[in-house]
Design a protein around this motif. Structure first.
Motif, PDB file in Angstrom:
ATOM      1  N   ALA A   1      14.952   7.052  -1.828  1.00 40.18           N
ATOM      2  CA  ALA A   1      13.518   6.753  -1.858  1.00 40.18           C
ATOM      3  C   ALA A   1      12.815   7.806  -1.021  1.00 40.18           C
ATOM      4  CB  ALA A   1      13.242   5.362  -1.300  1.00 40.18           C
ATOM      5  N   GLU A   2      11.794   8.445  -1.593  1.00 34.79           N
ATOM      6  CA  GLU A   2      11.047   9.467  -0.871  1.00 34.79           C
ATOM      7  C   GLU A   2       9.557   9.218  -1.025  1.00 34.79           C
ATOM      8  OE1 GLU A   2      10.635  13.113  -4.012  1.00 34.79           O
ATOM      9  OE2 GLU A   2      12.589  12.886  -3.073  1.00 34.79           O
ATOM     10  N   GLU A   3       8.790   9.749  -0.106  1.00 39.26           N
ATOM     11  CA  GLU A   3       7.345   9.527  -0.146  1.00 39.26           C
ATOM     12  C   GLU A   3       6.732  10.092  -1.424  1.00 39.26           C
ATOM     13  OE1 GLU A   3       4.910  11.673   2.661  1.00 39.26           O
ATOM     14  OE2 GLU A   3       6.399  13.272   2.829  1.00 39.26           O
ATOM     15  N   PHE A   4       5.717   9.422  -1.911  1.00 39.11           N
ATOM     16  CA  PHE A   4       4.955   9.900  -3.062  1.00 39.11           C
ATOM     17  C   PHE A   4       3.841  10.799  -2.556  1.00 39.11           C
ATOM     18  CE2 PHE A   4       1.240   9.561  -5.818  1.00 39.11           C
ATOM     19  CZ  PHE A   4       1.774   9.875  -7.057  1.00 39.11           C
ATOM     20  N   ILE A   5       3.691  11.962  -3.148  1.00 36.18           N
ATOM     21  CA  ILE A   5       2.659  12.903  -2.730  1.00 36.18           C
ATOM     22  C   ILE A   5       1.713  13.165  -3.900  1.00 36.18           C
ATOM     23  CG2 ILE A   5       2.196  15.248  -1.902  1.00 36.18           C
ATOM     24  CD1 ILE A   5       4.868  15.173  -0.454  1.00 36.18           C
ATOM     25  N   GLU A   6       0.441  12.965  -3.660  1.00 39.17           N
ATOM     26  CA  GLU A   6      -0.578  13.244  -4.675  1.00 39.17           C
ATOM     27  C   GLU A   6      -0.774  14.751  -4.803  1.00 39.17           C
ATOM     28  OE1 GLU A   6      -2.298  11.352  -6.663  1.00 39.17           O
ATOM     29  OE2 GLU A   6      -2.420   9.322  -5.811  1.00 39.17           O
ATOM     30  N   GLY A   7      -1.092  15.195  -5.987  1.00 37.26           N
ATOM     31  CA  GLY A   7      -1.358  16.605  -6.189  1.00 37.26           C
ATOM     32  C   GLY A   7      -1.519  16.940  -7.655  1.00 37.26           C
TER      33      GLY A   7
ATOM     34  N   ASP B   1       0.813  -1.220   0.000  1.00 34.60           N
ATOM     35  CA  ASP B   1       0.000   0.000   0.000  1.00 34.60           C
ATOM     36  C   ASP B   1       0.846   1.270   0.000  1.00 34.60           C
ATOM     37  OD1 ASP B   1      -2.342  -1.469   0.044  1.00 34.60           O
ATOM     38  OD2 ASP B   1      -2.378  -1.558   2.244  1.00 34.60           O
ATOM     39  N   ILE B   2       2.156   1.110   0.084  1.00 32.43           N
ATOM     40  CA  ILE B   2       3.048   2.276   0.146  1.00 32.43           C
ATOM     41  C   ILE B   2       3.490   2.683  -1.249  1.00 32.43           C
ATOM     42  CG2 ILE B   2       5.256   3.156   1.015  1.00 32.43           C
ATOM     43  CD1 ILE B   2       5.048   1.090   3.269  1.00 32.43           C
ATOM     44  N   ARG B   3       3.284   3.948  -1.575  1.00 30.41           N
ATOM     45  CA  ARG B   3       3.775   4.486  -2.844  1.00 30.41           C
ATOM     46  C   ARG B   3       4.952   5.411  -2.545  1.00 30.41           C
ATOM     47  NH1 ARG B   3      -0.956   6.959  -6.369  1.00 30.41           N
ATOM     48  NH2 ARG B   3       0.615   6.686  -8.005  1.00 30.41           N
ATOM     49  N   PHE B   4       5.966   5.330  -3.373  1.00 27.03           N
ATOM     50  CA  PHE B   4       7.128   6.200  -3.162  1.00 27.03           C
ATOM     51  C   PHE B   4       7.824   6.456  -4.492  1.00 27.03           C
ATOM     52  CE2 PHE B   4       8.588   1.863  -2.650  1.00 27.03           C
ATOM     53  CZ  PHE B   4       9.884   1.815  -3.137  1.00 27.03           C
ATOM     54  N   VAL B   5       8.760   7.383  -4.458  1.00 27.19           N
ATOM     55  CA  VAL B   5       9.519   7.771  -5.648  1.00 27.19           C
ATOM     56  C   VAL B   5      10.975   7.392  -5.428  1.00 27.19           C
ATOM     57  CG1 VAL B   5      10.270   9.711  -7.093  1.00 27.19           C
ATOM     58  CG2 VAL B   5       7.952   9.684  -6.141  1.00 27.19           C
ATOM     59  N   LEU B   6      11.551   6.738  -6.409  1.00 27.48           N
ATOM     60  CA  LEU B   6      12.955   6.349  -6.316  1.00 27.48           C
ATOM     61  C   LEU B   6      13.755   7.103  -7.372  1.00 27.48           C
ATOM     62  CD1 LEU B   6      14.559   3.177  -5.288  1.00 27.48           C
ATOM     63  CD2 LEU B   6      15.321   4.057  -7.496  1.00 27.48           C
ATOM     64  N   ARG B   7      14.842   7.727  -6.931  1.00 29.21           N
ATOM     65  CA  ARG B   7      15.730   8.459  -7.836  1.00 29.21           C
ATOM     66  C   ARG B   7      17.108   7.808  -7.814  1.00 29.21           C
ATOM     67  NH1 ARG B   7      12.735  13.061  -8.784  1.00 29.21           N
ATOM     68  NH2 ARG B   7      11.315  13.670  -7.098  1.00 29.21           N
ATOM     69  N   MET B   8      17.772   7.815  -8.958  1.00 25.73           N
ATOM     70  CA  MET B   8      19.090   7.213  -9.076  1.00 25.73           C
ATOM     71  C   MET B   8      20.022   8.143  -9.833  1.00 25.73           C
ATOM     72  SD  MET B   8      18.231   3.264 -10.107  1.00 25.73           S
ATOM     73  CE  MET B   8      17.511   3.759 -11.670  1.00 25.73           C
ATOM     74  N   GLU B   9      21.309   8.040  -9.536  1.00 26.49           N
ATOM     75  CA  GLU B   9      22.315   8.773 -10.310  1.00 26.49           C
ATOM     76  C   GLU B   9      23.649   8.034 -10.190  1.00 26.49           C
ATOM     77  OE1 GLU B   9      24.548  13.107 -10.724  1.00 26.49           O
ATOM     78  OE2 GLU B   9      23.012  12.827  -9.183  1.00 26.49           O
ATOM     79  N   PRO B  10      24.360   7.852 -11.305  1.00 21.06           N
ATOM     80  CA  PRO B  10      25.676   7.211 -11.242  1.00 21.06           C
ATOM     81  C   PRO B  10      26.622   7.988 -10.334  1.00 21.06           C
ATOM     82  CG  PRO B  10      24.918   7.378 -13.516  1.00 21.06           C
ATOM     83  CD  PRO B  10      23.978   8.196 -12.687  1.00 21.06           C
ATOM     84  N   GLU B  11      27.500   7.266  -9.648  1.00 26.82           N
ATOM     85  CA  GLU B  11      28.489   7.921  -8.810  1.00 26.82           C
ATOM     86  C   GLU B  11      29.384   8.819  -9.658  1.00 26.82           C
ATOM     87  OE1 GLU B  11      28.417   8.318  -5.847  1.00 26.82           O
ATOM     88  OE2 GLU B  11      28.465   6.517  -4.613  1.00 26.82           O
TER      89      GLU B  11
END
Length: 316
Positions: free
Chosen positions: A97-103, A46-56
């Motif tokens: 990983a950060e929380e997903f916010i509706e809007g 039930d948890i929605r979140f946003v994942l961001r990535m970037e090469p070192e």
């Protein structure tokens, strides 16, 4: 039902998220409006979140995360960080990983006019709070989001003179040269009181609104920098090109010295055009370069719109 995982998502990260953040991923999809294929919309039950990535060395993601944390500490509407880590595979990268916010996204040209103007004024108030966060130095932020690459304002402006020279090597800016030089001299004469944390991409789908057009979240801090507060307001105009919304943003911001602040926005508007021309050239994007060349020339083409005097509706 089996997990729905985009084929570009790193498989090893699934187990890492479960182990380090307690997130048993059932969905990992690229957003429809994503540009760089480095951000995923995720679901773990039930948890929605946003994942961001970037090469070192992941400098953008490091400073974005630090800036977002600073903003959250003063109760600005930014997503909560759920976890972060590193993958040391063949191509090491950092992830957050950060929380997903509706809007609702802030796209003024797709909004009913009164709502677009109301949202713009509300965003001006939030931006004024963002700019209470000071930084030691100007320009590109270091990963701590507390210090920056240039020691002082003069050094930062010197980098903008160099960028302007490069832009002149790429396209004919003879008609705009006087305006841009005047802008640089104006900013040298009227430096900001201090370097502040600027979002750097304060527009469009980086702003989420609630049903009453109040800011729900300011997201994607990857382009944050240390600069003059007027930079963020100038940037807000770049994509929608709505002067009425810029006026409302200005009114909500309520700067201490409206006349100087308006001229600073005008100056940064020109410098942003220069910056984008160089950036689009480096990306071999000729269409993008043409778009920003046209945007830069708008100041000359519309002297009343970009007046050197504070617009009458902003003097009250």
């Amino acid at each position: 039902m089996p997990p729905i995982i985009d084929p570009t998502f790193p498989p090893a990260l699934l187990s890492r998220l479960k182990k380090e953040a307690g997130l048993d991923v059932t969905e990992a999809l690229l957003p429809k409006n994503g540009m760089w294929k480095s951000t995923f919309l995720m679901r773990a039950g039930d948890i929605r979140f946003v994942l961001r990535m970037e090469p070192e060395p992941a400098l953008k993601l490091r400073r974005a995360t630090a800036a977002q944390q600073r903003a959250r500490e003063i109760h600005l509407p930014v997503p909560k960080l759920l976890g972060q880590g590193f993958e040391n595979d063949a191509k090491p990268f950092m992830w957050t990983a950060e929380e997903f916010i509706e809007g609702n996204f802030y796209f003024p040209n797709d909004m009913e006019k009164s709502r677009a103007l109301r949202a713009s004024r509300n965003l001006g108030k939030v931006l004024r709070t963002v700019h209470t966060l000071t930084v030691n130095g100007y320009g590109e932020l270091n990963p701590d989001a507390l210090t920056a690459e240039f020691a002082d304002w003069d050094d930062y402006l010197a980098s903008k003179w160099r960028e302007f020279q490069r832009a002149q090597d790429l396209i004919d800016l003879s008609a705009e040269r006087g305006e841009i030089e005047e802008a640089l001299h104006f900013l040298a004469k009227h430096p900001p009181k201090s370097a502040v944390l600027c979002h750097g991409d304060f527009a469009d789908d980086n702003i989420l609104l609630d049903a009453d057009d109040q800011p729900r979240a300011i997201i994607d801090w990857n382009n944050c920098l240390a600069c003059d507060p007027a930079h963020d307001l100038a940037y807000s105009y770049v994509w929608p090109q709505r002067m009425d919304c810029l006026h409302e943003l200005f009114a909500g911001y309520s700067p201490d010295n409206p006349e100087i602040f308006w001229l600073s926005i005008r100056a940064h508007r020109l410098l942003l055009g220069v910056m984008f021309i160089v950036r689009q050239h480096d990306r071999a994007n000729e269409n993008g370069k043409a778009f920003f060349t046209k945007m830069l020339r708008e100041v000359n083409a519309n002297p009343e719109k970009w007046s050197r005097k504070l617009p009458a509706n902003l003097t009250a």
